[in-house]
Design a protein around this motif. Structure first.
Motif, PDB file in Angstrom:
ATOM      1  N   SER A  12       0.832  -1.207   0.000  1.00 28.07           N
ATOM      2  CA  SER A  12       0.000   0.000   0.000  1.00 28.07           C
ATOM      3  C   SER A  12       0.863   1.250   0.000  1.00 28.07           C
ATOM      4  O   SER A  12       0.589   2.203  -0.727  1.00 28.07           O
ATOM      5  CB  SER A  12      -0.918  -0.016   1.226  1.00 28.07           C
ATOM      6  OG  SER A  12      -1.694   1.140   1.267  1.00 28.07           O
ATOM      7  N   THR A  16       1.039   4.033  -2.903  1.00 29.84           N
ATOM      8  CA  THR A  16       0.738   5.423  -2.570  1.00 29.84           C
ATOM      9  C   THR A  16       1.890   6.315  -3.000  1.00 29.84           C
ATOM     10  O   THR A  16       1.690   7.376  -3.592  1.00 29.84           O
ATOM     11  CB  THR A  16       0.480   5.565  -1.060  1.00 29.84           C
ATOM     12  OG1 THR A  16      -0.626   4.717  -0.720  1.00 29.84           O
ATOM     13  CG2 THR A  16       0.154   6.999  -0.692  1.00 29.84           C
ATOM     14  N   ASP A  22      -5.159   4.136  -4.020  1.00 29.46           N
ATOM     15  CA  ASP A  22      -5.155   3.434  -2.750  1.00 29.46           C
ATOM     16  C   ASP A  22      -5.735   2.037  -2.974  1.00 29.46           C
ATOM     17  O   ASP A  22      -6.707   1.879  -3.717  1.00 29.46           O
ATOM     18  CB  ASP A  22      -6.024   4.217  -1.758  1.00 29.46           C
ATOM     19  CG  ASP A  22      -5.968   3.624  -0.389  1.00 29.46           C
ATOM     20  OD1 ASP A  22      -6.643   2.594  -0.175  1.00 29.46           O
ATOM     21  OD2 ASP A  22      -5.262   4.173   0.461  1.00 29.46           O
ATOM     22  N   ASN A  47      -6.689   0.289   6.509  1.00 28.84           N
ATOM     23  CA  ASN A  47      -6.725   1.594   5.828  1.00 28.84           C
ATOM     24  C   ASN A  47      -8.043   2.307   6.064  1.00 28.84           C
ATOM     25  O   ASN A  47      -8.071   3.513   6.285  1.00 28.84           O
ATOM     26  CB  ASN A  47      -6.485   1.433   4.328  1.00 28.84           C
ATOM     27  CG  ASN A  47      -5.031   1.193   3.989  1.00 28.84           C
ATOM     28  OD1 ASN A  47      -4.154   1.430   4.797  1.00 28.84           O
ATOM     29  ND2 ASN A  47      -4.790   0.705   2.789  1.00 28.84           N
ATOM     30  N   PRO A  52      -5.386   6.085   5.715  1.00 32.04           N
ATOM     31  CA  PRO A  52      -4.505   5.586   4.660  1.00 32.04           C
ATOM     32  C   PRO A  52      -3.081   5.364   5.172  1.00 32.04           C
ATOM     33  O   PRO A  52      -2.632   6.018   6.106  1.00 32.04           O
ATOM     34  CB  PRO A  52      -4.546   6.685   3.607  1.00 32.04           C
ATOM     35  CG  PRO A  52      -4.963   7.911   4.342  1.00 32.04           C
ATOM     36  CD  PRO A  52      -5.814   7.452   5.489  1.00 32.04           C
TER      37      PRO A  52
END
Length: 188
Positions: A12, A16, A22, A47, A52
């Protein structure tokens, strides 16, 4: 499970950082990286519940902010403990400490995004925070509510109410610290 969650958070964070959507927005991105479905689900849940994922300098800054905020809360608790045991408590000092705790409680929900766990740097936060984000978020919410109730009691100046709410606030802290914070002896 810890390693799998780390991989999900790392994926992730990389996505990002690369400007990719995402994972919560594009399930096929992580799936295409051959991540197991349960790993994808755990990363998405963390998340959604905790915010996030962050990485790099932002993660280190958040971890430092979290540490300092928790230190401030701990120092405020020391004042409260001292004053509630005093023959004649200093209600003004208790009010100031209550304000510090309420401020920290208000910020606490932003202190634990994915990418700020023990796999990233020195912290007493356990990996279980990101493995059980809904339970952790519920305990954080209970802490905020207890902090506000304590602040209201402190603002009232009623020493008996202050003492009662201090006990409730301590219970809220303990309910989170026990499962989600390493003891000082295990601190990295």
């Amino acid at each position: 499970m810890r390693n799998r969650l780390f991989v999900a958070v790392a994926i992730s964070a990389v996505l990002t950082a690369c400007g990719q959507p995402d994972p919560a927005e594009r399930n096929d991105t992580i799936a295409s990286a051959n991540a197991p479905a349960e790993l994808v689900a755990a990363a998405e849940k963390a998340n959604v519940v905790l915010g996030p994922a962050v990485s790099g300098e932002q993660a280190m800054t958040l971890m430092e902010d979290r540490h300092e905020g928790m230190e401030d809360i701990g120092d405020a608790f020391k004042i409260i403990g001292r004053e509630t045991k005093a023959v004649s408590p200093d209600v003004a000092a208790i009010r100031e400490a209550a304000a510090v705790i309420a401020d920290g409680a208000d910020k606490s929900s932003s202190w634990f995004p994915p990418g700020t766990g023990p796999d990233v740097g020195k912290t007493r936060a356990k990996a279980e925070i990101w493995q059980k984000p809904e339970d952790f978020a519920a305990k954080d919410k209970a802490f905020r509510e207890a902090a506000l109730a304590f602040k209201a009691a402190a603002d009232s100046g009623d020493v008996n109410a202050i003492k009662a709410q201090a006990g409730e606030l301590a219970k809220a802290c303990k309910s989170c610290h026990d499962p989600y914070r390493k003891p000082e002896s295990e601190h990295d």
